[in-house]
Design an enzyme around this catalytic site. Structure first.
Site, PDB file in Angstrom:
ATOM      1  N   GLY A  64       0.849  -1.183   0.000  1.00 24.91           N
ATOM      2  CA  GLY A  64       0.000   0.000   0.000  1.00 24.91           C
ATOM      3  C   GLY A  64       0.886   1.235   0.000  1.00 24.91           C
ATOM      4  N   GLY A 113      -0.068  -5.108   0.680  1.00 24.64           N
ATOM      5  CA  GLY A 113      -1.268  -4.753  -0.074  1.00 24.64           C
ATOM      6  C   GLY A 113      -1.314  -5.408  -1.444  1.00 24.64           C
ATOM      7  N   GLU A 136       5.074  -6.792   6.878  1.00 19.95           N
ATOM      8  CA  GLU A 136       4.529  -5.656   7.642  1.00 19.95           C
ATOM      9  C   GLU A 136       5.175  -5.454   9.000  1.00 19.95           C
ATOM     10  OE1 GLU A 136       2.772  -7.861   6.038  1.00 19.95           O
ATOM     11  OE2 GLU A 136       1.296  -6.850   4.779  1.00 19.95           O
ATOM     12  N   ASP A 144      -1.663  -8.132   7.062  1.00 23.20           N
ATOM     13  CA  ASP A 144      -3.079  -7.760   6.975  1.00 23.20           C
ATOM     14  C   ASP A 144      -3.592  -8.048   5.568  1.00 23.20           C
ATOM     15  OD1 ASP A 144      -1.743  -5.682   5.683  1.00 23.20           O
ATOM     16  OD2 ASP A 144      -3.038  -4.120   6.465  1.00 23.20           O
ATOM     17  N   THR A 432     -21.814 -22.110  32.974  1.00 28.01           N
ATOM     18  CA  THR A 432     -21.251 -23.430  33.259  1.00 28.01           C
ATOM     19  C   THR A 432     -22.300 -24.194  34.055  1.00 28.01           C
ATOM     20  OG1 THR A 432     -19.093 -22.412  33.424  1.00 28.01           O
ATOM     21  CG2 THR A 432     -19.302 -24.651  34.271  1.00 28.01           C
ATOM     22  N   LYS A 582     -18.781 -24.855  42.548  1.00 27.41           N
ATOM     23  CA  LYS A 582     -19.851 -25.416  41.714  1.00 27.41           C
ATOM     24  C   LYS A 582     -19.245 -26.260  40.590  1.00 27.41           C
ATOM     25  CE  LYS A 582     -21.481 -23.265  38.152  1.00 27.41           C
ATOM     26  NZ  LYS A 582     -22.064 -22.298  37.233  1.00 27.41           N
TER      27      LYS A 582
HETATM   28  P1  NAD Z   1     -22.519 -13.568  38.187  1.00 29.85           P
HETATM   29  O1  NAD Z   1     -23.134 -14.053  39.440  1.00 29.85           O
HETATM   30  O2  NAD Z   1     -21.702 -12.326  38.213  1.00 29.85           O
HETATM   31  O3  NAD Z   1     -23.645 -13.382  37.049  1.00 29.85           O
HETATM   32  C1  NAD Z   1     -24.817 -14.158  36.959  1.00 29.85           C
HETATM   33  C2  NAD Z   1     -25.979 -13.194  36.748  1.00 29.85           C
HETATM   34  O4  NAD Z   1     -27.164 -13.933  36.518  1.00 29.85           O
HETATM   35  C3  NAD Z   1     -26.219 -12.305  37.949  1.00 29.85           C
HETATM   36  O5  NAD Z   1     -26.150 -10.934  37.564  1.00 29.85           O
HETATM   37  C4  NAD Z   1     -27.586 -12.693  38.412  1.00 29.85           C
HETATM   38  O6  NAD Z   1     -28.340 -11.618  38.945  1.00 29.85           O
HETATM   39  C5  NAD Z   1     -28.214 -13.196  37.133  1.00 29.85           C
HETATM   40  N1  NAD Z   1     -29.359 -14.076  37.348  1.00 29.85           N
HETATM   41  C6  NAD Z   1     -29.537 -15.027  38.291  1.00 29.85           C
HETATM   42  N2  NAD Z   1     -30.751 -15.607  38.124  1.00 29.85           N
HETATM   43  C7  NAD Z   1     -31.328 -15.021  37.072  1.00 29.85           C
HETATM   44  C8  NAD Z   1     -32.588 -15.176  36.415  1.00 29.85           C
HETATM   45  N3  NAD Z   1     -33.487 -16.080  36.813  1.00 29.85           N
HETATM   46  N4  NAD Z   1     -32.877 -14.386  35.366  1.00 29.85           N
HETATM   47  C9  NAD Z   1     -31.979 -13.450  34.955  1.00 29.85           C
HETATM   48  N5  NAD Z   1     -30.777 -13.253  35.535  1.00 29.85           N
HETATM   49  C10 NAD Z   1     -30.455 -14.028  36.580  1.00 29.85           C
HETATM   50  O7  NAD Z   1     -21.668 -14.784  37.626  1.00 29.85           O
HETATM   51  P2  NAD Z   1     -20.594 -14.739  36.474  1.00 29.85           P
HETATM   52  O8  NAD Z   1     -19.253 -14.657  37.081  1.00 29.85           O
HETATM   53  O9  NAD Z   1     -20.996 -13.739  35.442  1.00 29.85           O
HETATM   54  O10 NAD Z   1     -20.757 -16.227  35.905  1.00 29.85           O
HETATM   55  C11 NAD Z   1     -21.843 -16.577  35.076  1.00 29.85           C
HETATM   56  C12 NAD Z   1     -21.622 -17.984  34.570  1.00 29.85           C
HETATM   57  O11 NAD Z   1     -20.386 -18.029  33.872  1.00 29.85           O
HETATM   58  C13 NAD Z   1     -21.518 -19.041  35.652  1.00 29.85           C
HETATM   59  O12 NAD Z   1     -22.148 -20.206  35.202  1.00 29.85           O
HETATM   60  C14 NAD Z   1     -20.035 -19.247  35.833  1.00 29.85           C
HETATM   61  O13 NAD Z   1     -19.724 -20.537  36.311  1.00 29.85           O
HETATM   62  C15 NAD Z   1     -19.547 -19.037  34.426  1.00 29.85           C
HETATM   63  N6  NAD Z   1     -18.147 -18.567  34.297  1.00 29.85           N
HETATM   64  C16 NAD Z   1     -17.672 -17.546  35.066  1.00 29.85           C
HETATM   65  C17 NAD Z   1     -16.366 -17.135  34.922  1.00 29.85           C
HETATM   66  C18 NAD Z   1     -15.791 -16.006  35.743  1.00 29.85           C
HETATM   67  O14 NAD Z   1     -14.568 -15.822  35.727  1.00 29.85           O
HETATM   68  N7  NAD Z   1     -16.608 -15.235  36.422  1.00 29.85           N
HETATM   69  C19 NAD Z   1     -15.527 -17.754  33.991  1.00 29.85           C
HETATM   70  C20 NAD Z   1     -16.045 -18.764  33.186  1.00 29.85           C
HETATM   71  C21 NAD Z   1     -17.378 -19.160  33.362  1.00 29.85           C
END
Ligand code: NAD
Length: 635
Positions: A64, A113, A136, A144, A432, A582
């Site tokens: 480019g 490019g 690049e 790119d 999860t 969990k």
């Molecule tokens: P979090 O608790 O911050 O978020 C979950 C949200 O879901 C909350 O804001 C809660 O109010 C909402 N919630 C609960 N019941 C509900 C309903 N009936 N209707 C609508 N909203 C509802 O948890 P997170 O850290 O965001 O994790 C979310 C998922 O991701 C989990 O399954 C966790 O295992 C997975 N995860 C988390 C991480 C991490 O680093 N935090 C990494 C990978 C996977």
């Protein structure tokens, strides 16, 4: 004659680059002209195929035209370059998807490019003096114009090698590496052109092709694969032996801009799983968009082209100084500035806007999608339209994404949203949860005429914010195809693991490893403290030695050590210990039902259970360090 000559000649459309003194470098106007031509000729029955060639012996196209970019960027105006790249990449994508044969005759240099206007064509012809390269990194950019896709598709680790070193491919190399298809000596090109003009028949190219010269790179394949197999550029350097070949490769790596070289390696790895040029161009644009404002592009051009002193002062002076986070920052999503190549705005219902869901939803908004969100807490996310209930968020949506605490909540949310979703829409659960819940929800969705994917993630809140999550997906191929573009926005990698539930199975295995490595990393810090070993020193050693892991390198549990992590924020989650417990429970549940031996996983589960029972469930799971540090050998 103008810089570019575009005309219909006999039965074909012809584009001839005509700036031989500038090695046919592409100006902005040339790029726009090529794009307009592609638009017009795609539906013009007079044009059976396109032939692109160039005047002069030295170069088909050396890249480019960066003079104007330098002038504007060095004066603090970054928008000119960004617009140039936006329009150039859109043209590259149109070329790669062009519905008719596109034949490129590439004599001399074809670089950067130049690769973008030739190597995405259907018939790429090289001759005895052809030299093709993606150099690049030498000027503070990364490969790119979709070139990182070609690099990623080259055999073995050639892509990493060619992209990071800018090594030139000769004719045989270019064919071996997938940048060219046909070898036809230059003296035959006039005859080839005449035949194409007269017949409009692309098989004339096949008819005139000769056996290409041998590829020197093919002969080095084994060495290249051995030396360039590492995950990061520092892994690659660490793996170099003291052979002359490795010394030369190290020198070549050292000639590039360190940030660019490290990013080029990451980029090639990242796009290797992509299936479309559009996805690839978006990744490349993230770097080029930032290249002048945050990177070394201006300095790179100054040293190589303006002052020609070949003595650039890079912001990060050596490859060893480039951290993973520096690379991540250059490839992070651009929010509203993401490259938009097509109008495919989706309506997405997003349920669960917590630590993970919030930033994931924000990245979808940034990519131009309309997101309607719901969370029981009533939390709102900028750019996400709030809905009063989960069912309302799902009504009319093309996709519904859930990011919820556990399988029980997922099942109850699914009961509410599935009846509200329109037929053919896709339900993507990124939480999860246990494999049974994932399968039950997928069955329920499919019975309602919906597509479903279980797609738990890895990468933590940092990954959710940076758009670098890994998605492990279970579901049908059709459902995965619908979900994949969303994974590309919210993450850097997605793996289709199998049928419904397979994503959760992969996630459970991954997190069992994570739980155990975090505990042992914390144990090592607690032990180091008692042995009088400085924490920073331990990090410096372990993060580059065989004890390294994601828990140590990317999420260090010791405050003030390593990249910023929840330990630097008083162990606020991040990933709450209760959620880790969990996941470890899910792993044990799965191990029991599958009759698998997981003693360390069981022990990690027991330790997190004790930790949560100690009242620390809402702390980040890396708070295991202060908890263990207080304990003695006996307790
Ligand atoms: P979090 O608790 O911050 O978020 C979950 C949200 O879901 C909350 O804001 C809660 O109010 C909402 N919630 C609960 N019941 C509900 C309903 N009936 N209707 C609508 N909203 C509802 O948890 P997170 O850290 O965001 O994790 C979310 C998922 O991701 C989990 O399954 C966790 O295992 C997975 N995860 C988390 C991480 C991490 O680093 N935090 C990494 C990978 C996977």
């Amino acid at each position: 004659m103008a810089d570019i000559d575009i005309r219909i000649d006999g039965k074909i459309g012809r584009i001839t680059l005509n700036r031989p003194k500038a090695l046919n470098a592409l100006t902005y106007d040339m790029i726009r002209a090529i794009e307009n031509t592609l638009d017009t000729w795609a539906n013009d029955d007079r044009v059976a195929l396109i032939l692109i060639d160039a005047i002069g012996d030295k170069a088909f196209c050396a890249g480019g035209d960066i003079q104007e970019m330098y002038a504007t960027a060095s004066a603090g105006n970054f928008e000119y370059g960004r617009q140039f790249w936006r329009d150039e990449y859109r043209m590259n994508a149109k070329l790669a998807n062009f519905p008719k044969p596109y034949i490129a005759l590439m004599q001399g240099f074809t670089m950067g490019g130049g690769v973008g206007v030739s190597c995405h064509g259907s018939h790429r012809v090289v001759c005895e003096n052809s030299q093709i390269a993606m150099p690049e990194c030498g000027i503070g950019l990364v490969p790119d114009v979709g070139g990182s896709m070609l690099l990623a598709q080259a055999p073995g680790r050639l892509g990493e090698y060619l992209g990071a070193t800018g090594t030139r491919m000769k004719a045989g190399d270019a064919i071996y590496c997938g940048f060219a298809d046909y070898y036809i000596p230059r003296e035959k090109w006039a005859e080839l052109t005449t035949r194409l003009v007269e017949t409009g028949d692309h098989t004339q190219v096949d008819a005139m092709a000769q056996t290409p010269p041998e590829s020197g790179l093919q002969a080095q394949q084994q060495q290249i694969d051995n030396a360039f197999g590492g995950e990061t550029v520092n892994d690659i350097l660490n793996g170099f032996d003291d052979s002359a070949w490795c010394a030369t490769a190290a020198e070549a790596l050292g000639r590039g801009c360190p940030l660019s070289v490290a990013t080029a390696i990451a980029l090639v790895h990242r796009v290797r799983g992509f299936t479309s040029i559009e996805q690839v161009l978006k990744q490349e644009f993230r770097f080029t968009y930032r290249s002048a404002s945050d990177g070394d592009f201006v300095e790179g051009i100054r040293a190589a082209i303006i002052d020609k002193d070949r003595n650039p002062k890079w912001k990060i002076p050596t490859l060893r100084d480039v951290r993973d986070i520096d690379v991540t920052k250059m490839l992070m999503p651009l929010g509203e500035h993401e490259l938009k190549l097509e109008e495919n705005r989706m309506i997405i219902g997003f349920i669960g806007l917590g630590n993970m869901g919030g930033p994931m939803a924000r990245n979808l908004v940034g990519a131009g999608h309309k997101v309607v969100g719901f969370d029981v807490t009533g939390v709102t996310i900028q750019g996400v339209a709030p809905a009063a209930t989960a069912a309302l968020a799902a009504t009319g949506a093309d996709l519904v994404i859930t990011m919820l605490p556990n399988g029980e909540i997922l099942r109850s949310v699914a009961d509410e949203v599935i009846p509200a979703m329109k037929s053919g829409a896709c339900l993507i659960d990124c939480s999860t949860v246990d494999v049974e819940s994932a399968r039950a929800v997928a069955d329920q969705a499919s019975a309602a005429g919906l597509l479903a994917v279980d797609a738990p993630v890895s990468g933590g809140i940092g990954g959710a914010e940076a758009g670098t999550l890994t998605f492990m997906a279970g579901g049908s191929a059709a459902a995965f195809a619908v979900a994949e573009p969303m994974f590309d926005i919210m993450g850097q990698k997605s793996v289709h693991c199998g049928d419904s539930g397979a994503g959760q199975a992969a996630k459970i295995c991954n997190n069992m490893i994570l739980g155990a490595t975090m505990i042992v990393t914390c144990e090592a810090f607690a032990l180091a403290d008692k042995l009088g070993l400085d924490r920073q020193k331990m990090f410096d050693v372990v993060s580059t030695s065989s004890g390294y892991s994601w828990s140590m390198n990317a999420y260090c549990p010791a405050p003030g050590v390593g990249p910023t992590s929840p330990s630097d924020n008083d162990y606020k989650p991040g990933f709450a210990a209760a959620l880790m417990l969990k996941d470890l429970n899910l792993a044990q549940q799965a191990a029991e039902s599958a009759d698998a031996a997981t003693p360390l996983g069981q022990h990690a589960r027991d330790m997190y259970e004790a930790f949560v029972e100690d009242g620390q469930g809402n702390m980040d799971f890396s708070a295991m360090l202060p908890y263990l540090a207080k304990k003695t050998h006996e307790t």
